[in-house]
Design a protein around this motif. Structure first.
Motif, PDB file in Angstrom:
ATOM      1  N   SER A   1       0.836  -1.212   0.000  1.00  0.00           N
ATOM      2  CA  SER A   1       0.000   0.000   0.000  1.00  0.00           C
ATOM      3  C   SER A   1       0.868   1.258   0.000  1.00  0.00           C
ATOM      4  CB  SER A   1      -0.974  -0.008   1.173  1.00  0.00           C
ATOM      5  OG  SER A   1      -0.274   0.271   2.365  1.00  0.00           O
ATOM      6  N   ARG A   2       2.141   1.106   0.353  1.00  0.00           N
ATOM      7  CA  ARG A   2       3.065   2.243   0.298  1.00  0.00           C
ATOM      8  C   ARG A   2       3.846   2.263  -1.009  1.00  0.00           C
ATOM      9  NH1 ARG A   2       2.740   3.450   5.530  1.00  0.00           N
ATOM     10  NH2 ARG A   2       4.550   4.749   5.921  1.00  0.00           N
ATOM     11  N   GLY A   3       3.434   1.428  -1.954  1.00  0.00           N
ATOM     12  CA  GLY A   3       4.070   1.422  -3.267  1.00  0.00           C
ATOM     13  C   GLY A   3       5.365   0.629  -3.332  1.00  0.00           C
ATOM     14  N   LEU A   4       5.649  -0.142  -2.277  1.00  0.00           N
ATOM     15  CA  LEU A   4       6.880  -0.944  -2.282  1.00  0.00           C
ATOM     16  C   LEU A   4       6.616  -2.287  -2.962  1.00  0.00           C
ATOM     17  CD1 LEU A   4       7.912  -0.175   1.392  1.00  0.00           C
ATOM     18  CD2 LEU A   4       9.243   0.478  -0.636  1.00  0.00           C
ATOM     19  N   GLU A   5       7.619  -2.772  -3.663  1.00  0.00           N
ATOM     20  CA  GLU A   5       7.499  -4.075  -4.310  1.00  0.00           C
ATOM     21  C   GLU A   5       7.877  -5.164  -3.304  1.00  0.00           C
ATOM     22  OE1 GLU A   5       9.172  -6.544  -8.196  1.00  0.00           O
ATOM     23  OE2 GLU A   5       9.865  -4.489  -7.879  1.00  0.00           O
ATOM     24  N   VAL A   6       7.068  -6.241  -3.240  1.00  0.00           N
ATOM     25  CA  VAL A   6       7.360  -7.355  -2.340  1.00  0.00           C
ATOM     26  C   VAL A   6       7.437  -8.624  -3.169  1.00  0.00           C
ATOM     27  CG1 VAL A   6       6.622  -8.661  -0.300  1.00  0.00           C
ATOM     28  CG2 VAL A   6       6.049  -6.229  -0.481  1.00  0.00           C
ATOM     29  N   ILE A   7       8.560  -9.320  -3.097  1.00  0.00           N
ATOM     30  CA  ILE A   7       8.719 -10.567  -3.844  1.00  0.00           C
ATOM     31  C   ILE A   7       8.794 -11.724  -2.856  1.00  0.00           C
ATOM     32  CG2 ILE A   7      10.102 -11.829  -5.550  1.00  0.00           C
ATOM     33  CD1 ILE A   7      11.200  -9.115  -6.488  1.00  0.00           C
ATOM     34  N   GLU A   8       7.845 -12.673  -2.988  1.00  0.00           N
ATOM     35  CA  GLU A   8       7.850 -13.881  -2.163  1.00  0.00           C
ATOM     36  C   GLU A   8       8.471 -14.990  -2.994  1.00  0.00           C
ATOM     37  OE1 GLU A   8       4.048 -14.539   0.078  1.00  0.00           O
ATOM     38  OE2 GLU A   8       3.437 -12.777  -1.064  1.00  0.00           O
ATOM     39  N   ARG A   9       9.562 -15.537  -2.509  1.00  0.00           N
ATOM     40  CA  ARG A   9      10.293 -16.529  -3.306  1.00  0.00           C
ATOM     41  C   ARG A   9      11.208 -17.341  -2.404  1.00  0.00           C
ATOM     42  NH1 ARG A   9      15.634 -14.943  -3.984  1.00  0.00           N
ATOM     43  NH2 ARG A   9      16.111 -12.760  -3.561  1.00  0.00           N
ATOM     44  N   ARG A  10      11.844 -18.380  -2.975  1.00  0.00           N
ATOM     45  CA  ARG A  10      12.854 -19.123  -2.222  1.00  0.00           C
ATOM     46  C   ARG A  10      14.081 -18.234  -2.095  1.00  0.00           C
ATOM     47  NH1 ARG A  10       9.121 -22.048  -0.915  1.00  0.00           N
ATOM     48  NH2 ARG A  10       8.329 -23.593  -2.364  1.00  0.00           N
ATOM     49  N   ILE A  11      14.695 -18.209  -0.933  1.00  0.00           N
ATOM     50  CA  ILE A  11      15.894 -17.392  -0.710  1.00  0.00           C
ATOM     51  C   ILE A  11      17.003 -18.301  -0.174  1.00  0.00           C
ATOM     52  CG2 ILE A  11      16.885 -15.483   0.638  1.00  0.00           C
ATOM     53  CD1 ILE A  11      14.052 -14.199   0.601  1.00  0.00           C
ATOM     54  N   ALA A  12      18.109 -18.343  -0.902  1.00  0.00           N
ATOM     55  CA  ALA A  12      19.245 -19.175  -0.474  1.00  0.00           C
ATOM     56  C   ALA A  12      20.054 -18.408   0.569  1.00  0.00           C
ATOM     57  CB  ALA A  12      20.132 -19.505  -1.674  1.00  0.00           C
TER      58      ALA A  12
END
Ligand code: PMP
Length: 292
Positions: A227-238
């Motif tokens: 809602s603040r215009g930030l991009e959020v990426i949900e993914r596997r993180i090594a």
């Protein structure tokens, strides 16, 4: 005073009992075989934040463990609010728990009664204010979150916390505030009681919550960020990727939004995005009454 000797009232199977008398038998199935599920909730200004979501998750966790809570969701919501009020709390933490009783002993528990209790107490901050300001230090946990084919990983089930306590103790013994756990495949998962977020080049990255608890705070923070215009990426993180992230924080009902300054060999600097979301979360929960 020991925690079980406090003053106050605990809602237990439909009525209030004095805090000190809220006891169970040593042959309780939940104790021997971890047939228990629980919630952690916070109340701000007299309103339990996202109460319905927490109560629904409690029922869902019970369903995953193959038992049915003998109340309606509305009754548990009402009992939660009543527990807060009965203890004279305006701000506080609530702990609903449901477990199989002591009517029979053995792995099979078809005839054991399902019990429910709700306690509430003051719990200002999971990590100390000084830790939260500087960012907390996390150690790597020796244990990994179990594969959903190995354990009911998506439930908030007591049995899953056995490895959390071991991991948190090991981290504390080495001077860390908490431990970060990997999933069974070796990707970053979560801490022993909160979800984790990272920032790289102004973009937020967080592990996909399909193999550990998808925290209600996690979902709230994702919504606030978007809602603040930030991009959020949900993914596997090594874990090797941690050196590429600038900011990191944990979030959960108890932890709220807590910046992280270190995970093992990796260093982070609590920055603008962490500070922004910490404030946005505080504003949201403090205003919960107005919005509810
Ligand atoms: N992961 C674990 C292992 C937890 O214990 C918690 C706290 N319940 C969370 C994540 C965060 O969940 P929530 O935001 O719903 O409190």
């Amino acid at each position: 005073v020991p925690f079980d000797q406090k003053d106050g009232w605990i809602w237990m199977n439909g009525s209030f009992v004095p805090w000190k008398d809220a006891k169970i038998h040593v042959l309780t199935h939940g104790l021997h075989y971890a047939s228990a599920v629980f919630e952690g909730e916070r109340a701000y200004n007299g309103t339990i934040f996202k109460l319905r979501e927490h109560t629904e998750r409690l029922f869902h966790s019970a369903e995953i463990l193959d038992f049915k809570i003998p109340y309606t969701i509305e009754e548990i919501d009402e009992a939660s609010n009543a527990t807060l009020a009965k203890n004279g709390l305006v701000d506080g933490y609530l702990r609903p728990i449901a477990w199989r009783g002591s009517e029979a002993m053995g792995v099979s528990a078809q005839k054991n009664k399902i019990n429910v209790a709700i306690a509430a107490w003051e719990w200002p901050s999971y990590f100390t204010p000084a830790e939260r300001l500087k960012g907390i230090r996390l150690d790597w946990a020796k244990y990994r979150r179990p594969d959903p084919r190995t354990a009911p990983s998506l439930a908030k089930a007591s049995g899953l916390y056995m490895i959390c306590t071991i991991s948190k103790h090991a981290a504390e013994a080495r001077g860390y505030a908490d431990a970060l756990m990997l999933d069974w495949e070796g990707n970053v998962a979560e801490s022993t009681g909160a979800n984790v977020f990272f920032v790289k080049d102004g973009v937020i990255h967080t592990p996909l919550a399909d193999r550990f608890l998808n925290g209600i705070t996690r979902q709230t923070v994702i919504g606030l960020a978007k809602s603040r215009g930030l991009e959020v990426i949900e993914r596997r993180i090594a874990p090797e990727e941690l050196s590429t992230f600038s900011e990191c924080w944990l979030c959960g009902t108890a932890a709220e939004v807590t910046p992280v300054s270190e995970i093992g060999e990796h260093k982070f600097t609590p920055g603008k995005i962490s500070a922004d979301l910490m404030q946005a979360y505080t504003d949201l929960v403090q205003g919960a009454k107005v919005l509810a």
